[in-house]
Motif scaffolding. Structure first.
Motif, PDB file in Angstrom:
ATOM      1  N   ALA A   1       0.825  -1.211   0.000  1.00 50.25           N
ATOM      2  CA  ALA A   1       0.000   0.000   0.000  1.00 50.25           C
ATOM      3  C   ALA A   1       0.858   1.261   0.000  1.00 50.25           C
ATOM      4  O   ALA A   1       0.585   2.214  -0.743  1.00 50.25           O
ATOM      5  CB  ALA A   1      -0.933  -0.011   1.211  1.00 50.25           C
ATOM      6  N   VAL A   2       1.907   1.257   0.816  1.00 54.14           N
ATOM      7  CA  VAL A   2       2.811   2.408   0.874  1.00 54.14           C
ATOM      8  C   VAL A   2       3.461   2.640  -0.487  1.00 54.14           C
ATOM      9  O   VAL A   2       3.539   3.771  -0.985  1.00 54.14           O
ATOM     10  CB  VAL A   2       3.890   2.207   1.964  1.00 54.14           C
ATOM     11  N   GLN A   3       3.934   1.557  -1.109  1.00 51.33           N
ATOM     12  CA  GLN A   3       4.569   1.646  -2.419  1.00 51.33           C
ATOM     13  C   GLN A   3       3.591   2.166  -3.476  1.00 51.33           C
ATOM     14  O   GLN A   3       3.944   2.991  -4.319  1.00 51.33           O
ATOM     15  CB  GLN A   3       5.100   0.260  -2.832  1.00 51.33           C
ATOM     16  N   LYS A   4       2.343   1.700  -3.394  1.00 46.47           N
ATOM     17  CA  LYS A   4       1.325   2.115  -4.354  1.00 46.47           C
ATOM     18  C   LYS A   4       1.023   3.607  -4.227  1.00 46.47           C
ATOM     19  O   LYS A   4       0.888   4.323  -5.228  1.00 46.47           O
ATOM     20  CB  LYS A   4       0.040   1.305  -4.112  1.00 46.47           C
ATOM     21  N   ILE A   5       0.947   4.090  -2.993  1.00 44.17           N
ATOM     22  CA  ILE A   5       0.673   5.511  -2.759  1.00 44.17           C
ATOM     23  C   ILE A   5       1.823   6.370  -3.261  1.00 44.17           C
ATOM     24  O   ILE A   5       1.615   7.414  -3.900  1.00 44.17           O
ATOM     25  CB  ILE A   5       0.413   5.759  -1.256  1.00 44.17           C
ATOM     26  N   LEU A   6       3.061   5.904  -2.987  1.00 42.50           N
ATOM     27  CA  LEU A   6       4.240   6.646  -3.449  1.00 42.50           C
ATOM     28  C   LEU A   6       4.271   6.712  -4.974  1.00 42.50           C
ATOM     29  O   LEU A   6       4.564   7.751  -5.569  1.00 42.50           O
ATOM     30  CB  LEU A   6       5.520   5.995  -2.922  1.00 42.50           C
ATOM     31  N   GLU A   7       3.963   5.572  -5.614  1.00 43.38           N
ATOM     32  CA  GLU A   7       3.961   5.536  -7.072  1.00 43.38           C
ATOM     33  C   GLU A   7       2.911   6.494  -7.640  1.00 43.38           C
ATOM     34  O   GLU A   7       3.155   7.177  -8.633  1.00 43.38           O
ATOM     35  CB  GLU A   7       3.674   4.111  -7.553  1.00 43.38           C
ATOM     36  N   SER A   8       1.738   6.531  -7.008  1.00 45.58           N
ATOM     37  CA  SER A   8       0.679   7.413  -7.502  1.00 45.58           C
ATOM     38  C   SER A   8       1.085   8.877  -7.401  1.00 45.58           C
ATOM     39  O   SER A   8       0.772   9.682  -8.282  1.00 45.58           O
ATOM     40  CB  SER A   8      -0.616   7.170  -6.722  1.00 45.58           C
ATOM     41  N   LYS A   9       1.796   9.226  -6.324  1.00 43.73           N
ATOM     42  CA  LYS A   9       2.252  10.614  -6.153  1.00 43.73           C
ATOM     43  C   LYS A   9       3.299  10.972  -7.203  1.00 43.73           C
ATOM     44  O   LYS A   9       3.290  12.068  -7.769  1.00 43.73           O
ATOM     45  CB  LYS A   9       2.819  10.806  -4.745  1.00 43.73           C
ATOM     46  N   ILE A  10       4.207  10.018  -7.469  1.00 41.63           N
ATOM     47  CA  ILE A  10       5.245  10.249  -8.476  1.00 41.63           C
ATOM     48  C   ILE A  10       4.613  10.407  -9.860  1.00 41.63           C
ATOM     49  O   ILE A  10       4.951  11.300 -10.628  1.00 41.63           O
ATOM     50  CB  ILE A  10       6.269   9.091  -8.477  1.00 41.63           C
ATOM     51  N   HIS A  11       3.651   9.508 -10.162  1.00 42.09           N
ATOM     52  CA  HIS A  11       2.981   9.563 -11.465  1.00 42.09           C
ATOM     53  C   HIS A  11       2.198  10.859 -11.632  1.00 42.09           C
ATOM     54  O   HIS A  11       2.137  11.419 -12.726  1.00 42.09           O
ATOM     55  CB  HIS A  11       2.041   8.357 -11.611  1.00 42.09           C
ATOM     56  N   LYS A  12       1.599  11.319 -10.543  1.00 38.52           N
ATOM     57  CA  LYS A  12       0.832  12.562 -10.604  1.00 38.52           C
ATOM     58  C   LYS A  12       1.738  13.744 -10.937  1.00 38.52           C
ATOM     59  O   LYS A  12       1.423  14.582 -11.782  1.00 38.52           O
ATOM     60  CB  LYS A  12       0.125  12.802  -9.269  1.00 38.52           C
ATOM     61  N   LYS A  13       2.902  13.790 -10.271  1.00 40.41           N
ATOM     62  CA  LYS A  13       3.850  14.876 -10.529  1.00 40.41           C
ATOM     63  C   LYS A  13       4.375  14.817 -11.964  1.00 40.41           C
ATOM     64  O   LYS A  13       4.522  15.834 -12.630  1.00 40.41           O
ATOM     65  CB  LYS A  13       5.015  14.800  -9.539  1.00 40.41           C
ATOM     66  N   GLU A  14       4.665  13.570 -12.410  1.00 37.40           N
ATOM     67  CA  GLU A  14       5.173  13.410 -13.772  1.00 37.40           C
ATOM     68  C   GLU A  14       4.118  13.809 -14.801  1.00 37.40           C
ATOM     69  O   GLU A  14       4.419  14.410 -15.826  1.00 37.40           O
ATOM     70  CB  GLU A  14       5.620  11.958 -13.997  1.00 37.40           C
ATOM     71  N   ALA A  15       2.853  13.446 -14.506  1.00 35.39           N
ATOM     72  CA  ALA A  15       1.765  13.782 -15.427  1.00 35.39           C
ATOM     73  C   ALA A  15       1.589  15.298 -15.523  1.00 35.39           C
ATOM     74  O   ALA A  15       1.323  15.843 -16.594  1.00 35.39           O
ATOM     75  CB  ALA A  15       0.471  13.126 -14.960  1.00 35.39           C
ATOM     76  N   GLU A  16       1.747  15.972 -14.380  1.00 36.12           N
ATOM     77  CA  GLU A  16       1.618  17.426 -14.363  1.00 36.12           C
ATOM     78  C   GLU A  16       2.715  18.088 -15.193  1.00 36.12           C
ATOM     79  O   GLU A  16       2.522  19.163 -15.759  1.00 36.12           O
ATOM     80  CB  GLU A  16       1.657  17.934 -12.923  1.00 36.12           C
ATOM     81  N   LYS A  17       3.871  17.413 -15.253  1.00 36.75           N
ATOM     82  CA  LYS A  17       4.990  17.946 -16.031  1.00 36.75           C
ATOM     83  C   LYS A  17       4.981  17.437 -17.476  1.00 36.75           C
ATOM     84  O   LYS A  17       5.865  17.763 -18.265  1.00 36.75           O
ATOM     85  CB  LYS A  17       6.322  17.555 -15.375  1.00 36.75           C
ATOM     86  N   GLY A  18       3.982  16.561 -17.792  1.00 38.20           N
ATOM     87  CA  GLY A  18       3.912  16.006 -19.140  1.00 38.20           C
ATOM     88  C   GLY A  18       4.852  14.838 -19.357  1.00 38.20           C
ATOM     89  O   GLY A  18       5.138  14.464 -20.491  1.00 38.20           O
ATOM     90  N   ILE A  19       5.357  14.264 -18.271  1.00 39.56           N
ATOM     91  CA  ILE A  19       6.283  13.122 -18.360  1.00 39.56           C
ATOM     92  C   ILE A  19       5.510  11.817 -18.206  1.00 39.56           C
ATOM     93  O   ILE A  19       4.750  11.640 -17.249  1.00 39.56           O
ATOM     94  CB  ILE A  19       7.365  13.201 -17.262  1.00 39.56           C
ATOM     95  N   LYS A  20       5.673  10.903 -19.140  1.00 38.60           N
ATOM     96  CA  LYS A  20       5.001   9.613 -19.070  1.00 38.60           C
ATOM     97  C   LYS A  20       5.790   8.658 -18.180  1.00 38.60           C
ATOM     98  O   LYS A  20       7.010   8.590 -18.286  1.00 38.60           O
ATOM     99  CB  LYS A  20       4.866   9.001 -20.468  1.00 38.60           C
TER     100      LYS A  20
END
Length: 340
Positions: free
Chosen positions: A38-57
């Motif tokens: 669960a911790v890993q999943k939450i961390l991944e979602s936060k990273i993906h969100k930041k990357e998405a905001e920057k346009g990074i896939k």
């Protein structure tokens, strides 16, 4: 975000998360492993969100996507055979796809998949290629519609191989005799050797229309006076198979003390069957042909209506039962016509 408490389910634990309106879950052996996931999943979602905001896939390889799909779908699939098949695909994935295994899913093109299809078609039959394309396409659809990683599915842009004509192989009585002789078995004999159990399974399949895997999974506790109960079948649903007089006689021949009627692994049984039939020149005979033979006999001899037959065989689609497994010859049709 607060970590939810894992829930114990039998010998395992399950945890569920909701991130950005989407539900995620996993099953692990311990509560601690669930919390770590669960911790890993939450961390991944936060990273993906930041990357998405920057346009990074996010970087996701084909192999990683397959593993994620299995974690999300495979472990909850009601069919054990489907889970086993998916695990088999993952096990040989690197060998099957080569460099595409480590390629980002964003970089995989229809041309590459077409080249893979052509290469794969030289290695296995069309039905296998079709099944694999369907599976991998589902994986990419998962990435597209569940993970929102892709805008389109490249598997949907390639041409599928033509589906081969359905097999309509019947088994002649002379072929049954040849197989029994090759397996050193006589009708009415109590099975003792591995060869004998293969012969017994062959005869039992012709009487019941049961699949090889269903016969090998049969346990004595599921045998009743007039039927056998199959708790696990190919389509995931249990079913009852009525026993003919001949099938009952075959069951009475089993004398060993074990739980399973056939004390052999599926692989050992299959190898013995393949070796013996090849030795007598019957390489074109498949064990699954017993299902065609049994179903056709049930119609010809028992005069079973199709809706009853479907319950016995486990077919959910009547057209497949009629057009694929019921294989009457000209004389069968003439006799049926005259009886009406």
């Amino acid at each position: 975000m607060k970590i939810p408490k894992p829930i114990k389910r039998g010998l395992t634990y399950r945890i569920q998360l909701q991130i950005a309106g989407k539900k995620f879950s996993c099953t692990r052996d311990t509560a601690r492993e669930c919390e770590q996931w669960a911790v890993q999943k939450i961390l991944e979602s936060k990273i993906h969100k930041k990357e998405a905001e920057k346009g990074i896939k996010p970087t996701v390889t084909f192999k990683e996507l397959i593993e994620q799909y299995f974690q999300h779908t495979g472990q909850y699939n009601p069919s054990a055979s489907s889970r086993k098949w998916m695990q088999g695909q993952i096990k040989v994935f690197d060998e099957k796809f080569g460099f595409l295994s480590g390629t980002s899913i964003y970089d995989i093109t229809p041309r590459q998949l077409t080249n893979w299809r052509n290469k794969r078609s030289k290695e296995v039959g069309a039905n296998t290629v079709l099944k694999e394309i369907s599976f991998y396409s589902a994986v990419f659809t998962f990435a597209q519609k569940e993970l929102f990683l892709l805008d389109e599915n490249p598997w949907m842009m390639i041409t599928k191989p033509k589906k081969p004509k359905a097999r309509a192989r019947r088994i002649h009585n002379s072929e049954i005799d040849l197989m029994l002789k090759a397996l050193k078995y006589e009708r009415g004999q109590t099975p003792v050797l591995p060869d004998h159990y293969v012969a017994w399974g062959f005869l039992f399949a012709i009487e019941t229309a049961m699949r090889r895997g269903e016969i090998l999974a049969m346990e004595k506790k599921d045998i009743y006076d007039d039927y056998v109960y199959l708790p696990k079948t190919k389509n995931g649903d249990p079913r009852n198979v009525p026993l003919s007089k001949e099938a009952k006689a075959l069951l009475e021949l089993i004398q060993h003390k074990g739980e399973k009627l056939i004390p052999q692994s599926e692989n050992a049984f299959r190898l013995m069957w393949e070796k013996r039939k090849a030795a007598i020149g019957l390489s074109g005979l498949h064990f699954h042909d017993t299902r065609h033979e049994a179903i056709t006999r049930m119609v010809r001899v028992k005069k079973l209506p199709v809706e009853v037959l479907a319950k016995i065989t486990g077919h959910k689609k009547i057209d497949i039962l009629i057009n694929t497994y019921y294989n009457p010859n000209a004389q069968d049709l003439v006799e049926a016509f005259n009886e009406i």
